[in-house]
Design a protein around this motif. Structure first.
Motif, PDB file in Angstrom:
ATOM      1  N   ASN A   2      40.667  44.375  53.156  1.00 53.69           N
ATOM      2  CA  ASN A   2      39.484  44.474  52.203  1.00 53.69           C
ATOM      3  C   ASN A   2      39.657  43.414  51.408  1.00 53.69           C
ATOM      4  O   ASN A   2      38.643  42.656  50.735  1.00 53.69           O
ATOM      5  CB  ASN A   2      39.478  45.849  51.188  1.00 53.69           C
ATOM      6  N   TYR A   3      40.971  43.226  50.828  1.00 54.36           N
ATOM      7  CA  TYR A   3      41.304  42.218  49.684  1.00 54.36           C
ATOM      8  C   TYR A   3      41.059  40.675  50.330  1.00 54.36           C
ATOM      9  O   TYR A   3      40.243  39.773  49.925  1.00 54.36           O
ATOM     10  CB  TYR A   3      42.758  42.327  49.253  1.00 54.36           C
ATOM     11  N   CYS A   4      41.236  40.614  51.724  1.00 58.38           N
ATOM     12  CA  CYS A   4      41.135  39.313  52.521  1.00 58.38           C
ATOM     13  C   CYS A   4      39.476  39.037  52.376  1.00 58.38           C
ATOM     14  O   CYS A   4      39.168  37.893  52.317  1.00 58.38           O
ATOM     15  CB  CYS A   4      41.472  39.323  53.824  1.00 58.38           C
ATOM     16  N   ARG A   5      38.805  40.084  52.645  1.00 60.60           N
ATOM     17  CA  ARG A   5      37.457  39.889  52.955  1.00 60.60           C
ATOM     18  C   ARG A   5      36.868  39.579  51.392  1.00 60.60           C
ATOM     19  O   ARG A   5      35.847  38.734  51.282  1.00 60.60           O
ATOM     20  CB  ARG A   5      36.682  41.262  53.302  1.00 60.60           C
ATOM     21  N   PRO A 223      38.301  42.341  37.482  1.00 60.24           N
ATOM     22  CA  PRO A 223      39.122  42.779  38.755  1.00 60.24           C
ATOM     23  C   PRO A 223      40.350  43.352  38.448  1.00 60.24           C
ATOM     24  O   PRO A 223      40.674  42.703  37.246  1.00 60.24           O
ATOM     25  CB  PRO A 223      39.127  41.773  39.727  1.00 60.24           C
ATOM     26  N   PRO A 224      41.105  44.063  39.038  1.00 60.17           N
ATOM     27  CA  PRO A 224      42.387  44.674  38.544  1.00 60.17           C
ATOM     28  C   PRO A 224      43.302  43.533  38.288  1.00 60.17           C
ATOM     29  O   PRO A 224      44.073  43.541  37.078  1.00 60.17           O
ATOM     30  CB  PRO A 224      42.972  45.508  39.772  1.00 60.17           C
ATOM     31  N   LEU A 225      43.420  42.403  39.128  1.00 59.95           N
ATOM     32  CA  LEU A 225      44.267  41.481  38.852  1.00 59.95           C
ATOM     33  C   LEU A 225      44.135  40.560  37.541  1.00 59.95           C
ATOM     34  O   LEU A 225      45.098  40.346  36.997  1.00 59.95           O
ATOM     35  CB  LEU A 225      44.329  40.371  40.073  1.00 59.95           C
ATOM     36  N   GLY A 226      42.931  40.221  37.413  1.00 55.05           N
ATOM     37  CA  GLY A 226      42.284  39.711  36.010  1.00 55.05           C
ATOM     38  C   GLY A 226      42.741  40.492  34.917  1.00 55.05           C
ATOM     39  O   GLY A 226      43.080  40.049  33.793  1.00 55.05           O
ATOM     40  N   GLN A 227      42.632  41.877  34.895  1.00 55.39           N
ATOM     41  CA  GLN A 227      42.633  42.819  33.898  1.00 55.39           C
ATOM     42  C   GLN A 227      44.447  42.745  33.616  1.00 55.39           C
ATOM     43  O   GLN A 227      44.566  42.546  32.393  1.00 55.39           O
ATOM     44  CB  GLN A 227      42.436  44.218  34.117  1.00 55.39           C
ATOM     45  N   LEU A 286      41.280  35.333  37.449  1.00 59.71           N
ATOM     46  CA  LEU A 286      41.524  35.576  35.846  1.00 59.71           C
ATOM     47  C   LEU A 286      40.668  36.285  35.335  1.00 59.71           C
ATOM     48  O   LEU A 286      40.752  36.368  34.058  1.00 59.71           O
ATOM     49  CB  LEU A 286      41.419  33.956  35.551  1.00 59.71           C
ATOM     50  N   GLY A 287      39.643  36.965  36.223  1.00 57.52           N
ATOM     51  CA  GLY A 287      38.727  37.644  35.201  1.00 57.52           C
ATOM     52  C   GLY A 287      37.841  37.034  34.479  1.00 57.52           C
ATOM     53  O   GLY A 287      37.120  37.607  33.510  1.00 57.52           O
ATOM     54  N   VAL A 288      37.268  35.700  34.990  1.00 62.46           N
ATOM     55  CA  VAL A 288      36.308  34.887  34.363  1.00 62.46           C
ATOM     56  C   VAL A 288      34.772  35.323  35.106  1.00 62.46           C
ATOM     57  O   VAL A 288      34.869  35.505  36.147  1.00 62.46           O
ATOM     58  CB  VAL A 288      36.570  33.421  34.443  1.00 62.46           C
ATOM     59  N   SER A 289      33.831  35.252  34.208  1.00 65.77           N
ATOM     60  CA  SER A 289      32.554  35.609  34.666  1.00 65.77           C
ATOM     61  C   SER A 289      32.176  34.754  35.566  1.00 65.77           C
ATOM     62  O   SER A 289      32.664  33.479  35.507  1.00 65.77           O
ATOM     63  CB  SER A 289      31.494  35.995  33.558  1.00 65.77           C
ATOM     64  N   SER A 290      31.077  34.983  36.608  1.00 68.30           N
ATOM     65  CA  SER A 290      30.676  34.120  37.738  1.00 68.30           C
ATOM     66  C   SER A 290      30.080  32.821  36.835  1.00 68.30           C
ATOM     67  O   SER A 290      29.874  31.631  37.266  1.00 68.30           O
ATOM     68  CB  SER A 290      29.660  34.953  38.477  1.00 68.30           C
ATOM     69  N   MET A 291      29.113  33.177  35.861  1.00 72.42           N
ATOM     70  CA  MET A 291      28.354  32.317  35.229  1.00 72.42           C
ATOM     71  C   MET A 291      29.318  30.806  34.494  1.00 72.42           C
ATOM     72  O   MET A 291      29.112  29.864  34.616  1.00 72.42           O
ATOM     73  CB  MET A 291      27.615  32.500  33.989  1.00 72.42           C
TER      74      MET A 291
END
Length: 426
Positions: A2-5, A223-227, A286-291
């Motif tokens: 799932n992480y790879c996808r 996402p968890p890694l970003g947090q 990094l948890g940055v927004s898509s925009m």
């Protein structure tokens, strides 16, 4: 799995963001007489060189494209120039029609045509940079850029581009075949990953297993890694996404520099701008927004491609300007035609063509690798086996890409009245 996808999906979003920029840039160039005049001036030395060579006997030209001496437009033949237009046209058609992935076929296509890997990388980067400075649409994206993130990221990406360029040049000076094998291996890994998940998603879509993501309509979650990374306070801390989260989000500049280092390294080694990596790293890591990510991605592509192409390749003679200008000319047209075809082609078919194009690139480089490893004495196979595999890979690759170009062109001309009517209403 799932992480790879999820990582694959973010890679595609990064490629799609680049495709939108490519279309906007190409449209800006084609609609401006000044920019078209600039393009003509850039092509003028090539045209004059072609006339001069056509008037002579063509003696003194190298038997291979790229060697140990000069790499300038003197390495010109009419066949090379028109072949580069075809490569650019196909890449543009793929970018415009599929909305992602066109840049992945340029370096494999050039290497299959006999261009040395380091020259293909430098030329591709210069083609991206030339299009960027001619289009000049960056200012329209500045509203979506966090300046502090972008500048800090560029510190890392330019450093990574320097290291990547130095590595490519070192390997080439050591052994040109080793350089080709290294670049080919990188493409095998990246395109292999993309090909596997692109085919998987296509067949799942055919079975109706892919459903719309309802989370997309809600506010983006980190996402968890970003947090985890945002919770680590290593000065200096940068604030961003104030318009997405009250008070904004914060992350250490160290992680931005390291992320930029990875993107710049990939850009300089592969010659694809590195934009496809920025999206998964920013959003997932990094948890940055898509925009904010989209704006920063375009920002870094322009500067990373420009710096890499000039300081790491052009200054050392590893840019084939004839090819770069031919690709630029072809891609300007291809991306426009491809984007129009999407209006009359089902989405599932576009997804299938993306999987097919990436798989063709993977097969091409995968089949080319044994011959290169055999030349380096890394593996033991008969020389003719490597040559046969390389021929099969090249044939399949150009057959698929050529068939795709013919199909898109046919669909375009078959539906030209409908496309004109829709364009006039818009």
């Amino acid at each position: 799995m799932n992480y790879c996808r999820e990582f694959y999906n973010l890679l595609i979003k990064g490629s799609q963001a680049y495709a939108r920029w490519d279309l906007e840039t190409s449209t800006t160039i084609l609609r401006s007489r000044k920019r078209m005049g600039l393009l003509f001036l850039m092509l003028l030395p090539i045209i004059i060189g072609g006339i001069a060579i056509a008037a002579g006997d063509g003696s003194g030209l190298p038997s291979t494209i790229g060697g140990k001496s000069a790499y300038m437009p003197s390495h010109y033949t009419n066949l090379i120039f028109f072949a580069s237009i075809f490569v650019g046209l196909c890449a543009g058609l793929i970018t415009g029609c599929i909305g992602a992935g066109g840049g992945f076929i340029i370096a494999p296509a050039l290497m299959s045509a006999g261009v040395k890997g380091i020259l293909a990388v430098g030329t591709d980067l210069f083609h991206i940079f030339a299009k960027a400075i001619m289009g000049s649409v960056l200012h329209r994206k500045l509203g979506n850029i966090s300046i502090s993130l972008a500048v800090t990221f560029l510190i890392g990406s330019l450093t990574g581009a320097t290291l990547g360029g130095m590595l490519n040049r070192y390997l080439y000076d050591l052994n040109p075949v080793l350089s080709d094998a290294f670049i080919t291996s990188v493409y095998v890994l990246i395109l292999g990953f993309l090909s596997f998940y692109a085919l998987l998603d296509y067949f799942r879509a055919r079975r109706g297993e892919l459903k719309s993501n309802k989370k997309a309509s809600r506010a983006e979650e980190i996402p968890p890694l970003g947090q985890k990374l945002q919770s680590i306070t290593i000065p200096p801390m940068l604030t961003f996404d104030e318009g997405v989260t009250p008070g904004g989000r914060k992350i250490s500049a160290v992680f931005l520099v390291l992320s930029g280092l990875l993107v710049g390294l990939a850009a300089a080694i592969m010659g694809v701008g590195g934009g496809f990596l920025t999206f998964p790293i920013f959003v997932y890591g990094l948890g940055v927004s898509s925009m904010t990510t989209v704006g920063t991605d375009i920002f870094q592509i322009v500067f990373t491609a420009g710096y890499s192409s000039l300081s790491q390749y052009a200054f050392y003679g590893f840019v084939f300007y004839t090819l770069a200008m031919g690709m630029l000319l072809g891609s300007l047209i291809g991306v426009q035609v491809g984007s129009l075809v999407t209006k009359v082609v089902p989405g599932i078919m576009i997804r299938g063509f993306f999987a097919l194009a990436v798989t063709a690139g993977f097969i091409n480089r995968f089949f080319a690798l044994p011959g290169k490893l055999q030349s380096l004495d890394y593996i033991s196979i008969p020389p003719n086996v490597g040559q046969i595999l390389n021929l099969v890979g090249n044939t399949l690759f150009f057959a698929v890409i050529g068939a795709f170009a013919v199909w898109v062109s046919w669909v375009f001309f078959a539906n030209i009245k409908e496309l004109k009517s829709e364009h006039s209403h818009n």
